[in-house]
Design a protein around this motif. Structure first.
Motif, mmCIF file in Angstrom:
data_model
loop_
_atom_site.group_PDB
_atom_site.id
_atom_site.type_symbol
_atom_site.label_atom_id
_atom_site.label_comp_id
_atom_site.label_asym_id
_atom_site.label_seq_id
_atom_site.Cartn_x
_atom_site.Cartn_y
_atom_site.Cartn_z
ATOM 1 N N SER A 20 0.846 -1.185 0.000
ATOM 2 C CA SER A 20 0.000 0.000 0.000
ATOM 3 C C SER A 20 0.888 1.244 0.000
ATOM 4 O O SER A 20 1.817 1.347 0.806
ATOM 5 N N GLN A 21 0.597 2.166 -0.867
ATOM 6 C CA GLN A 21 1.387 3.376 -0.993
ATOM 7 C C GLN A 21 0.451 4.573 -0.958
ATOM 8 O O GLN A 21 -0.606 4.571 -1.594
ATOM 9 N N GLY A 22 0.835 5.604 -0.225
ATOM 10 C CA GLY A 22 0.031 6.808 -0.160
ATOM 11 C C GLY A 22 0.834 8.010 -0.615
ATOM 12 O O GLY A 22 1.992 7.896 -1.018
ATOM 13 N N ASP A 68 4.736 7.599 -2.649
ATOM 14 C CA ASP A 68 5.317 6.341 -2.165
ATOM 15 C C ASP A 68 5.468 6.309 -0.646
ATOM 16 O O ASP A 68 6.531 5.978 -0.108
ATOM 17 N N LEU A 69 4.400 6.672 0.054
ATOM 18 C CA LEU A 69 4.402 6.622 1.515
ATOM 19 C C LEU A 69 3.667 5.359 1.958
ATOM 20 O O LEU A 69 2.464 5.196 1.700
ATOM 21 N N PRO A 70 4.351 4.448 2.637
ATOM 22 C CA PRO A 70 3.672 3.248 3.156
ATOM 23 C C PRO A 70 2.660 3.629 4.237
ATOM 24 O O PRO A 70 2.703 4.722 4.812
ATOM 25 N N ASN A 71 1.751 2.716 4.525
ATOM 26 C CA ASN A 71 0.777 2.959 5.596
ATOM 27 C C ASN A 71 1.492 3.265 6.915
ATOM 28 O O ASN A 71 2.514 2.656 7.250
ATOM 29 N N GLY A 72 0.955 4.247 7.639
ATOM 30 C CA GLY A 72 1.552 4.594 8.914
ATOM 31 C C GLY A 72 1.212 6.006 9.338
ATOM 32 O O GLY A 72 0.528 6.757 8.621
ATOM 33 N N ASP A 73 1.698 6.391 10.536
ATOM 34 C CA ASP A 73 1.482 7.728 11.077
ATOM 35 C C ASP A 73 2.684 8.605 10.725
ATOM 36 O O ASP A 73 3.843 8.177 10.881
ATOM 37 N N TYR A 74 2.410 9.876 10.295
ATOM 38 C CA TYR A 74 3.480 10.761 9.842
ATOM 39 C C TYR A 74 3.265 12.176 10.372
ATOM 40 O O TYR A 74 2.138 12.567 10.724
ATOM 41 N N SER A 75 4.375 12.924 10.372
ATOM 42 C CA SER A 75 4.303 14.368 10.601
ATOM 43 C C SER A 75 4.940 15.078 9.420
ATOM 44 O O SER A 75 5.944 14.620 8.872
ATOM 45 N N LEU A 76 4.341 16.198 9.013
ATOM 46 C CA LEU A 76 4.849 17.025 7.913
ATOM 47 C C LEU A 76 5.327 18.343 8.492
ATOM 48 O O LEU A 76 4.570 19.011 9.217
ATOM 49 N N THR A 77 6.580 18.719 8.206
ATOM 50 C CA THR A 77 7.132 19.981 8.691
ATOM 51 C C THR A 77 7.522 20.846 7.500
ATOM 52 O O THR A 77 8.311 20.419 6.642
ATOM 53 N N VAL A 92 -1.585 7.549 6.821
ATOM 54 C CA VAL A 92 -1.798 6.857 5.558
ATOM 55 C C VAL A 92 -2.322 5.462 5.868
ATOM 56 O O VAL A 92 -1.696 4.703 6.622
ATOM 57 N N SER A 93 -3.469 5.125 5.313
ATOM 58 C CA SER A 93 -4.075 3.809 5.542
ATOM 59 C C SER A 93 -4.768 3.359 4.270
ATOM 60 O O SER A 93 -4.849 4.100 3.282
ATOM 61 N N ASP A 94 -5.298 2.134 4.303
ATOM 62 C CA ASP A 94 -6.025 1.636 3.137
ATOM 63 C C ASP A 94 -7.279 2.465 2.895
ATOM 64 O O ASP A 94 -7.688 2.677 1.749
ATOM 65 N N LYS A 95 -7.876 2.972 3.971
ATOM 66 C CA LYS A 95 -9.092 3.753 3.823
ATOM 67 C C LYS A 95 -8.797 5.136 3.254
ATOM 68 O O LYS A 95 -9.578 5.678 2.474
ATOM 69 N N LYS A 96 -7.690 5.716 3.663
ATOM 70 C CA LYS A 96 -7.313 7.030 3.131
ATOM 71 C C LYS A 96 -5.810 7.047 2.898
ATOM 72 O O LYS A 96 -5.029 7.162 3.848
ATOM 73 N N ALA A 97 -5.429 6.930 1.627
ATOM 74 C CA ALA A 97 -4.006 6.849 1.288
ATOM 75 C C ALA A 97 -3.429 8.192 0.838
ATOM 76 O O ALA A 97 -2.227 8.413 0.944
ATOM 77 N N ASP A 98 -4.289 9.096 0.321
ATOM 78 C CA ASP A 98 -3.794 10.341 -0.264
ATOM 79 C C ASP A 98 -4.355 11.540 0.489
ATOM 80 O O ASP A 98 -5.569 11.612 0.772
ATOM 81 N N TYR A 99 -3.455 12.491 0.841
ATOM 82 C CA TYR A 99 -3.840 13.692 1.560
ATOM 83 C C TYR A 99 -3.526 14.923 0.709
ATOM 84 O O TYR A 99 -2.504 14.977 0.013
#
Length: 838
Positions: A20-22, A68-77, A92-99
Motif C-alpha cells: 500500500s502506498q500513499g 510512495d508513503l507506506p501505511n503509517g502515522d506521519y508528521s509534515l514539517t 496513511v491507511s487503506d481507507k485514506k491513502a492520499d492527503y
C-alpha cells in the motif's frame, strides 16, 4: 479446500497491505501576502522519529507532492529561514491513502528576522537531462554588462576577443533570443551580443543535443537567451544606471503590466562603451628567411540605444494574440596606429617599416518584430503560429593611412628609396533581412503518448556593397580616386523549408522519443566587380545550389530511481557556410594577410551521440554527460603563402573529417543554507584528419592533428546578513588545437557584491571583471612556409558600479503562457530542482 482459499486470501491481503502506498500534497502560502512560497523545505517523518523519511521543495506557486508513503502515522514539517515552522500530522491507511493540504500558511518569525536577515536568491543553475538552464539575473558579475559578458560565465561556453561564441570547443552553435534566431547570423552575432544589455536577460538555456523539432543548424547545439517578461501580477518596473572604470556608462528603464486580459512590457536602455585593447604578432617566412612583426594598441568607443516592447491579448480562455518588437540603434569608432617591421632573420635592424593608421566608424540598426497566435484546445493540446521579420543594417567606414620608410644595413634611413605615403577609404554597407514562419502543433494524446509536428520556413537575403577610394601618394587624401579593383557587391539568398514530426512514449520508467526533420534549402550567391556592377552584360551567372537532407533524432531515458535518471541520445546536425564565407572577393584590409571566401564550400554534417546520467539529492545535483561527435566535410580556415607574389592568403575549405569526444561534469551544491556552489568541467578530445589539396598551383598540406583540451568553471554565491550577497567566479580554458596550430590556455577571475535596501526596492551592485588581468588570447600557427605567433587582449581589468530602483509589485506570478523557452523535448518526470530560494 476452504483452508487453501482462506490462506490465499490472507496472503493477498497481507501482500496488498505491504505494498500500500500513499501520498501527500499541498500548497505553502505566505500568511501575510497570501502568495505561494517557492523553495520551502518539506520534511516527512514517521511518528516519533527524528530522522527525515522523505522530503521535497515547493515549486514557484508553493505546490509540493510526495509519493510512495507506506501505511503509517506521519508528521509534515514546512520550514524556511525567516518563517515559523509549520507541523501537520496525518495517517496513511487503506481507507485514506492520499492527503491534500489545500493551504498551509507560514507566518514570519519576527524574532528571527530581527536577529538576522539572509538575502535569499534563486539557484544560479537548473540541471535537466536534456538541457541546463542558468538564471543569469542572479550573477552579480553580469550587472551593467552585455550579453557577451553573460555568455562568458556560462559553463562550456567560450567567447573569444572578437566576440565569437563556441560550445564545448565547437564554434558551430546557434544563438537564439526567446527561442528564435531574431536576425542573428554569423556575420552580425558578435555585434548584437555586444549591445544587448545584460539587465534584460533572465536566463540562458544550453541545449547541446536538440531534437528534430528544432533547426538542424549548429552541430554543437543551441544557446537560447531568454529575455525578462511577464513575471509579476499588476504593474512593476525598474530604473538602472551604472558606470565602469574604463569610462563606460549605461542606463535603462523598464515597465510591465499583467492582467487576466492583457500582458504588456516596455523597456529602453542607453549604453556608452569605451575600452582599449591591443595585439602583437611575430611572423617568419621560412623560404625567404624574413620576418614581419608588429605591436599595436587600439581604443574603441561607441553609443547604442536598445528598446523592446510587447503585448499579449488573452482574447478568450483558449486564444492568445501577441505582438513583440526589438530595436537597436548604435554607432562606434576605433583608432590605432601600427608599425609593421620587416627584415631578415638574424639581422640587427629592420629593412623597412610600414606605419599604418586605422580609423573605423560604424553605424548599425537592428529591427526585429513578430506576431504570434496560440489556440489551446486544452492545457496539453495546442497549436502555435508565429511570423517574424528581421532587418540588420551596418555602415562601416574604414580608413587606412600607410607610410613606408626604408633603412640600410646599419639601420639608417635609405635615402635612395624615399618614404612613400598612401590613403585608402573602404566603406562597406551590410544589408541583411529575413522572414521566419513557424507552425507548431502539440498534442498530449494520453498520459504516456505525445505528438509534435510542424513547419518552419526561413527566407534570408543579403546585399552588401564594398567600395575603395585611394590616394596612392598622400596621407591627406588630396588626390582621391576610386579604386575599381577593390569594388565588390555581394548578394546572398538562402531559403529554407523544414517539416518535422516527433513522438514520445513513456513505458513506466522507460521513455522513448523519436523524430524526423526534413530540410530543403536553396542558396544563390553573386559577387560583382566594378565593371560588372555598371554593366550587367558582364556579370557571371549566379552560383546556385540546393540541398535536401533528413535529420533524425532518438532520445531514450530510464528512471533508475526517483533520484537517478539515464538518457541516451542521437541526433544528426549540420553547419552551413555563412554568407561571407562564400564571397570570392579578396579583402586586403589586414596588411599581413589577404582573405577571401570560397563559393564552393559545402555544409559539414555531424552525428551527435550523448549519454547522460543525472542524480539529485535534496541539496545537491550531479549531471554527467559523455558525448561523441564525428563530422564530415569539416570547414577550416586555411592560411598559405602564394608563390607568385609572396603574400599570405587565407580562405576556407572542406578539408577532412574530424572526431570530437568528451565528458562534461556539472554539479551544484547548497551548503550551510547560505552558500551555493556551481561547478562544471568539460574534458574533450578532438582529432582532425590530415589533408592535401592544390590551390592556385600550390600544394597545401595539413598534417593531421589531435588535441586533448579541458575547461573548468566554479562559482560560489554567498548569501550574507542584511540583504547582502557576494559572488566569486573562476574560469580556465586549457590549450586548444586550431587549424595549423594551437591556442594557449588562459583563465580569469570575476568578483561581485550586492546590497539591497528598503525591502529590495533599491539595489547597489559592485563587480570586477578579469580581476587578475589575465584574459589574453595567444595563438601559434605554423606550416612549411611560415610561422606565426599572435597575441590579443580586450579591455582588461574592469570595475563597475550599478544602481537599481524597483517599483510596483515585486511578487512573482507564473505566466499563463510562457513561450520564450525552447520547449521541453523530453519530459520524463521533471527531476530538475532548482534547490535555491527567492
Amino acid at each position: 479446500m476452504k483452508r487453501v482459499k482462506m490462506i490465499l486470501m490472507l496472503l493477498v491481503i497481507v501482500t496488498m497491505a505491504a505494498y500500500s502506498q500513499g501520498s501527500v500534497k499541498g500548497r505553502i502560502i505566505d500568511k501575510k501576502s497570501n502568495m505561494g512560497l517557492e523553495f520551502i523545505n518539506i520534511a516527512i517523518r514517521k511518528a516519533g522519529a527524528e530522522k527525515i523519511f522523505k522530503g521535497a521543495i515547493s515549486d514557484m506557486e508553493g505546490n509540493f507532492i510526495i509519493k510512495d508513503l507506506p501505511n503509517g502515522d506521519y508528521s509534515l514539517t514546512a520550514s524556511f529561514l525567516g518563517y515559523k515552522d509549520l507541523v501537520k500530522t496525518f495517517i496513511v491507511s487503506d481507507k485514506k491513502a492520499d492527503y491534500n493540504f489545500i493551504a498551509l500558511y507560514l507566518a514570519e518569525d519576527t524574532k528571527a528576522l530581527d536577529e538576522v536577515v539572509i538575502t535569499a536568491q534563486r539557484s544560479e543553475m537548473k540541471l535537466e537531462v536534456d538541457r541546463k538552464t542558468f538564471n543569469v539575473d542572479q550573477q552579480i558579475a553580469n550587472v551593467g554588462g552585455v550579453a557577451s559578458d553573460v555568455l562568458e560565465n556560462i559553463p562550456s561556453v567560450e567567447v573569444d576577443n572578437d566576440g565569437n561564441v563556441s560550445l564545448r570547443g565547437n564554434s558551430s552553435v546557434e544563438v537564439w533570443i526567446n527561442g528564435k534566431a531574431s536576425g542573428m547570423t554569423s556575420d552580425n552575432r558578435a555585434e548584437i551580443l555586444q549591445q544587448l544589455p545584460a539587465e534584460s536577460i533572465e536566463k540562458v538555456e544550453v541545449i547541446d543535443n536538440p531534437s528534430s523539432k528544432f533547426s538542424a543548424e549548429g552541430s554543437a547545439g543551441i544557446i537560447n537567451i531568454i529575455l525578462k517578461k511577464n513575471r509579476k501580477a499588476g504593474y512593476y518596473g525598474g530604473v538602472q544606471a551604472g558606470a565602469n572604470s574604463r569610462g563606460g556608462a549605461n542606463t535603462s528603464f523598464n515597465i510591465n503590466y499583467n492582467s487576466s486580459l492583457v500582458d504588456a512590457y516596455f523597456n529602453i536602455g542607453y549604453r556608452h562603451r569605451k575600452n582599449t585593447g591591443g595585439a602583437l604578432s611575430r611572423q617568419t617566412y621560412t623560404n625567404s628567411n624574413t620576418y614581419q612583426n608588429y605591436d599595436t594598441e587600439n581604443s574603441r568607443r561607441g553609443n547604442n540605444l536598445f528598446t523592446r516592447a510587447g503585448l499579449t491579448l488573452h482574447a478568450t480562455k483558449k486564444d492568445d494574440f501577441s505582438l513583440a518588437g526589438m530595436f537597436m540603434l548604435g554607432g562606434g569608432s576605433s583608432n590605432n596606429f601600427t608599425p609593421y617591421h620587416y627584415g631578415t632573420i638574424g639581422m640587427p635592424f629592420d629593412s623597412r617599416i610600414m606605419y599604418r593608421g586605422t580609423n573605423t566608424k560604424n553605424d548599425m540598426r537592428m529591427l526585429h518584430g513578430d506576431f504570434g497566435y496560440r489556440h489551446s484546445f486544452s492545457e496539453k493540446h495546442t497549436i502555435d503560429f508565429t511570423v517574424g521579420y528581421d532587418r540588420w543594417k551596418m555602415d562601416n567606414d574604414n580608413i587606412y593611412r600607410d607610410s613606408v620608410a626604408y633603412f640600410d644595413e646599419a639601420g639608417k634611413p635609405d635615402y635612395t628609396r624615399p618614404t612613400t605615403q598612401s590613403y585608402q577609404s573602404r566603406p562597406m554597407h551590410v544589408n541583411n533581412s529575413s522572414w521566419e514562419v513557424k507552425l507548431d502543433y502539440e498534442n498530449q494524446i494520453s498520459k504516456a503518448f505525445r505528438l509534435q509536428a510542424g513547419y518552419q520556413g526561413n527566407f534570408s537575403k543579403e546585399n552588401t556593397p564594398q567600395e575603395s577610394f585611394v590616394d596612392p601618394n598622400h596621407w591627406a587624401e588630396t588626390d582621391v580616386v576610386e579604386d575599381e579593383a577593390y569594388f565588390n557587391r555581394f548578394i546572398y539568398k538562402n531559403d529554407t523549408h523544414a517539416l518535422y514530426l516527433t513522438t514520445a512514449y513513456n513505458f513506466g520508467k522507460f521513455g522513448l522519443m523519436a523524430g524526423l526533420r526534413g530540410e530543403y534549402w536553396r542558396i544563390n550567391t553573386e559577387s560583382y566587380s566594378y565593371a560588372q556592377e555598371h554593366n550587367p552584360a558582364l556579370r557571371n551567372a549566379p552560383f546556385k545550389k540546393d540541398y535536401f537532407q533528413l535529420f533524425p533524432s532518438v532520445f531514450m531515458s530510464y528512471q533508475l530511481t526517483k533520484d537517478d535518471q539515464l538518457q541516451l541520445n542521437y541526433t544528426r546536425r549540420l553547419r552551413r557556410p555563412w554568407g561571407g564565407q562564400l564571397n570570392s572577393f579578396r579583402n586586403t584590409s589586414d596588411a599581413t594577410v589577404v582573405s577571401f571566401g570560397n563559393p564552393l564550400l559545402t555544409p559539414e554534417y555531424s552525428n551527435s551521440f550523448s549519454f547522460n546520467y543525472l542524480h539529485t539529492w535534496t541539496q545537491h545535483s550531479l549531471l554527467l554527460s559523455a558525448y561523441y561527435r564525428p563530422t564530415t566535410d569539416v570547414m577550416q580556415r586555411i592560411t598559405y603563402r602564394n608563390a607568385a607574389d609572396g603574400k599570405l592568403y587565407q580562405t576556407s575549405f572542406n578539408v577532412a573529417k574530424s572526431q570530437a569526444t568528451g565528458l562534461e561534469i556539472t554539479a551544484k551544491n547548497k551548503l550551510f543554507r547560505i552558500l551555493d556552489l556551481s561547478t562544471s568541467a568539460n574534458f574533450y578530445y578532438y582529432k582532425l584528419d590530415g589533408f592535401d589539396f592544390n590551390i592556385e598551383g600550390q600544394n597545401i598540406h595539413g598534417a593531421g592533428n589531435s588535441n586533448f583540451s579541458w575547461n573548468a568553471r566554479m562559482q560560489a554565491s554567498v548569501m550574507l546578513p542584511y540583504d547582502m550577497s557576494f559572488q566569486v567566479t573562476g574560469n580556465y580554458n586549457s590549450r586548444q588545437t586550431v587549424a595549423q596550430g594551437y591556442r594557449k590556455g588562459s583563465g580569469r577571475v570575476d568578483l561581485g557584491f550586492r546590497k539591497s535596501f528598503f525591502n529590495k526596492q533599491f539595489v547597489v551592485a559592485l563587480n570586477c571583471r578579469d580581476l587578475l588581468d589575465t584574459r589574453r588570447q595567444k595563438t601559434y600557427i605554423n606550416s612549411d612556409a611560415f610561422t606565426r605567433y599572435q597575441e590579443s587582449w580586450h579591455s582588461g581589468r574592469r570595475f563597475r558600479i550599478t544602481l537599481t530602483w524597483n517599483f510596483g509589485n515585486t511578487k512573482k506570478q507564473k505566466n499563463r503562457h510562457q513561450n520564450n523557452d525552447a520547449e521541453d523535448d523530453f519530459n520524463t518526470g521533471g527531476y530538475g530542482n532548482d534547490m535555491g530560494e527567492e
